[in-house]
Design an enzyme around this catalytic site. Structure first.
Site, PDB file in Angstrom:
ATOM      1  N   HIS A   1       3.074  -7.559  -8.285  1.00  8.69           N
ATOM      2  CA  HIS A   1       1.900  -7.776  -9.130  1.00  8.69           C
ATOM      3  C   HIS A   1       2.109  -8.877 -10.182  1.00  8.69           C
ATOM      4  O   HIS A   1       1.663  -8.749 -11.326  1.00  8.69           O
ATOM      5  CB  HIS A   1       1.499  -6.465  -9.823  1.00  8.69           C
ATOM      6  CG  HIS A   1       1.555  -5.259  -8.925  1.00  8.69           C
ATOM      7  ND1 HIS A   1       1.260  -5.293  -7.572  1.00  8.69           N
ATOM      8  CD2 HIS A   1       1.896  -3.966  -9.189  1.00  8.69           C
ATOM      9  CE1 HIS A   1       1.414  -4.080  -7.053  1.00  8.69           C
ATOM     10  NE2 HIS A   1       1.797  -3.266  -8.004  1.00  8.69           N
TER      11      HIS A   1
ATOM     12  N   ASP B   1      -2.839  -2.327  -2.495  1.00  8.26           N
ATOM     13  CA  ASP B   1      -2.347  -1.280  -3.398  1.00  8.26           C
ATOM     14  C   ASP B   1      -3.091   0.042  -3.184  1.00  8.26           C
ATOM     15  O   ASP B   1      -3.050   0.927  -4.041  1.00  8.26           O
ATOM     16  CB  ASP B   1      -2.428  -1.696  -4.868  1.00  8.26           C
ATOM     17  CG  ASP B   1      -1.658  -0.745  -5.789  1.00  8.26           C
ATOM     18  OD1 ASP B   1      -0.553  -0.312  -5.410  1.00  8.26           O
ATOM     19  OD2 ASP B   1      -2.164  -0.415  -6.879  1.00  8.26           O
TER      20      ASP B   1
ATOM     21  N   TYR C   1       3.325  11.803 -12.603  1.00  5.06           N
ATOM     22  CA  TYR C   1       1.902  11.962 -12.315  1.00  5.06           C
ATOM     23  C   TYR C   1       1.753  12.654 -10.968  1.00  5.06           C
ATOM     24  O   TYR C   1       2.666  12.663 -10.148  1.00  5.06           O
ATOM     25  CB  TYR C   1       1.178  10.616 -12.304  1.00  5.06           C
ATOM     26  CG  TYR C   1       1.578   9.696 -11.159  1.00  5.06           C
ATOM     27  CD1 TYR C   1       0.886   9.706  -9.945  1.00  5.06           C
ATOM     28  CD2 TYR C   1       2.629   8.800 -11.299  1.00  5.06           C
ATOM     29  CE1 TYR C   1       1.247   8.870  -8.904  1.00  5.06           C
ATOM     30  CE2 TYR C   1       2.989   7.954 -10.262  1.00  5.06           C
ATOM     31  CZ  TYR C   1       2.295   7.989  -9.062  1.00  5.06           C
ATOM     32  OH  TYR C   1       2.659   7.153  -8.033  1.00  5.06           O
TER      33      TYR C   1
ATOM     34  N   ARG D   1       6.208   4.077 -18.245  1.00  3.39           N
ATOM     35  CA  ARG D   1       5.269   5.196 -18.177  1.00  3.39           C
ATOM     36  C   ARG D   1       5.291   5.878 -16.812  1.00  3.39           C
ATOM     37  O   ARG D   1       4.692   6.943 -16.644  1.00  3.39           O
ATOM     38  CB  ARG D   1       3.858   4.710 -18.495  1.00  3.39           C
ATOM     39  CG  ARG D   1       3.376   3.617 -17.600  1.00  3.39           C
ATOM     40  CD  ARG D   1       2.080   2.979 -18.078  1.00  3.39           C
ATOM     41  NE  ARG D   1       1.884   1.676 -17.487  1.00  3.39           N
ATOM     42  CZ  ARG D   1       1.496   1.477 -16.241  1.00  3.39           C
ATOM     43  NH1 ARG D   1       1.265   2.498 -15.450  1.00  3.39           N
ATOM     44  NH2 ARG D   1       1.344   0.246 -15.783  1.00  3.39           N
TER      45      ARG D   1
ATOM     46  N   ARG E   1      12.803  -0.313  -3.722  1.00  5.81           N
ATOM     47  CA  ARG E   1      12.031  -0.664  -4.907  1.00  5.81           C
ATOM     48  C   ARG E   1      12.732  -0.166  -6.158  1.00  5.81           C
ATOM     49  O   ARG E   1      13.155   0.989  -6.233  1.00  5.81           O
ATOM     50  CB  ARG E   1      10.643  -0.042  -4.829  1.00  5.81           C
ATOM     51  CG  ARG E   1       9.651  -0.611  -5.854  1.00  5.81           C
ATOM     52  CD  ARG E   1       8.354   0.148  -5.821  1.00  5.81           C
ATOM     53  NE  ARG E   1       7.246  -0.611  -6.401  1.00  5.81           N
ATOM     54  CZ  ARG E   1       6.107  -0.078  -6.817  1.00  5.81           C
ATOM     55  NH1 ARG E   1       5.918   1.224  -6.720  1.00  5.81           N
ATOM     56  NH2 ARG E   1       5.147  -0.830  -7.327  1.00  5.81           N
TER      57      ARG E   1
ATOM     58  N   CYS F   1       0.863  -1.180   0.000  1.00  2.00           N
ATOM     59  CA  CYS F   1       0.000   0.000   0.000  1.00  2.00           C
ATOM     60  C   CYS F   1       0.901   1.232   0.000  1.00  2.00           C
ATOM     61  O   CYS F   1       2.126   1.122   0.106  1.00  2.00           O
ATOM     62  CB  CYS F   1      -0.945   0.003   1.204  1.00  2.00           C
ATOM     63  SG  CYS F   1      -0.120  -0.232   2.796  1.00  2.00           S
TER      64      CYS F   1
ATOM     65  N   TYR G   1       9.481  -3.891  -9.975  1.00  3.45           N
ATOM     66  CA  TYR G   1       8.209  -3.681 -10.664  1.00  3.45           C
ATOM     67  C   TYR G   1       8.477  -3.579 -12.157  1.00  3.45           C
ATOM     68  O   TYR G   1       9.243  -2.724 -12.607  1.00  3.45           O
ATOM     69  CB  TYR G   1       7.555  -2.401 -10.150  1.00  3.45           C
ATOM     70  CG  TYR G   1       6.155  -2.128 -10.657  1.00  3.45           C
ATOM     71  CD1 TYR G   1       5.324  -3.138 -11.122  1.00  3.45           C
ATOM     72  CD2 TYR G   1       5.647  -0.828 -10.649  1.00  3.45           C
ATOM     73  CE1 TYR G   1       4.042  -2.879 -11.569  1.00  3.45           C
ATOM     74  CE2 TYR G   1       4.361  -0.550 -11.088  1.00  3.45           C
ATOM     75  CZ  TYR G   1       3.564  -1.577 -11.548  1.00  3.45           C
ATOM     76  OH  TYR G   1       2.287  -1.313 -11.994  1.00  3.45           O
TER      77      TYR G   1
END
Length: 312
Positions: A184, A260, A52, A133, A127, A35, A160
């Site tokens: 994931h 998540d 973003y 993207r 990470r 999370c 990831y």
């Protein structure tokens, strides 16, 4: 860079503010092992280089969700929108009373004192993000240097990537000299078969390393069929189930699950976190699998001292 100057990226949804109560009762001590916290931006500004801008999602809102769903602990993963400034994540860890661990983003030039502070706060991993993207690619030399820095602390690497990039990343993943956790399920294409050649490559990678873990998370990102209809049906994201169940059943001691929350970068629908919890018994149908997925495995990876103390 597709961000707005003020407010979140246009078209991206806010998190689900009123999740339902799950029908599935989590085992005692369950851990939400993936999370995030975002901001609040006025306190913890977003990184200038971000790709973003999310909506704010505070530690207090995360902990309220934890209690509503029935989790006991969280693993808070640093988000790319905050770059290598781990302040919001660390603040959440320090406010959790020991009930949260963290996965940070660090650069090779981080100091020993800074690493020590992160470890003391509860960080246990870093990470590496290869999703184009979301981030610009980091030089492999830099990533290898980061691994050298964290290895003495006993941290692991969370990685990831998307399924199309697995072939290019496999050798690098296998070469990392600390425990690795894949986010994931490597984002498989669930319109293909879970028994097909593409997902077989991911399973082959899992078999190649006995210390390679997998998060069977984010069905809302992977699904082509989408959430359940609003007719009382509580089996969401059916097309993801065969993939996640295959991983859980073959590698029951190396799987993790998380919400998540707050689900950044979604544009078509925002998942109800209560329904996401109800996804769990479809991918881990047996009680012993649920116990390992939700309690034993995350505790062993993130709170090993508590596990060894209980065993003793």
């Amino acid at each position: 860079m597709t961000v707005t100057i003020f407010g979140k990226t246009p078209g991206w949804l806010d998190w689900y503010a009123d999740p339902t109560q799950p029908a599935f009762q989590l085992p005692a001590g369950a851990v939400d092992a993936h999370c995030h916290v975002f901001g609040p931006g006025r306190v913890f500004p977003y990184a200038p280089e971000r790709k973003y801008t999310p909506c704010d999602a505070s530690k207090d809102q995360l902990f309220a969700l934890r209690d509503h769903l029935g989790f006991a602990r969280n693993v808070v993963v640093q988000a790319t929108c905050h770059g290598a400034d781990n302040g919001a994540m660390v603040d959440a860890l320090r406010s959790s009373g020991g009930l949260a661990r963290g996965v940070a983003t660090v650069r090779p030039d981080i100091t020993d004192d800074q690493l020590s502070d992160l470890h003391e706060a509860g960080v246990r991993g870093v990470r590496f993000n290869f999703v184009r993207r979301l981030v610009d690619a980091a030089p492999r030399d830099d990533l290898e240097r980061v691994v050298e820095r964290i290895a003495p602390l006993g941290w692991h690497v969370v990685i990831y990537f998307e399924a199309a990039d697995l072939a290019d990343l496999s050798d690098f993943i296998l070469s990392i000299p600390v425990t690795v956790v894949v986010d994931h399920m490597g984002r498989p294409d669930v319109t293909k078969s879970a028994d097909g050649s593409e997902f077989a490559q991911f399973l082959k990678l899992m078999r190649a390393r006995p210390d390679l873990w997998c998060k069977v998370t984010c069905p809302e990102r992977l699904s082509a069929s989408g959430p359940p209809a609003l007719d009382g049906e509580r089996q969401p994201y059916r097309d993801v189930v065969p993939f996640a169940r295959r991983v859980v059943e073959e590698f029951p001691d190396r799987v993790l699950w998380g919400t998540d929350w707050p689900h950044p970068n979604l544009t078509d629908h925002m998942p109800d976190d209560g329904l996401l919890v109800d996804f769990i018994p479809h991918i881990a149908p047996a009680t012993d699998l649920q116990q390992r997925l939700l309690v034993d495995n995350p505790m062993r990876l993130y709170w090993p001292d508590a596990v060894s103390g209980a065993a003793g």
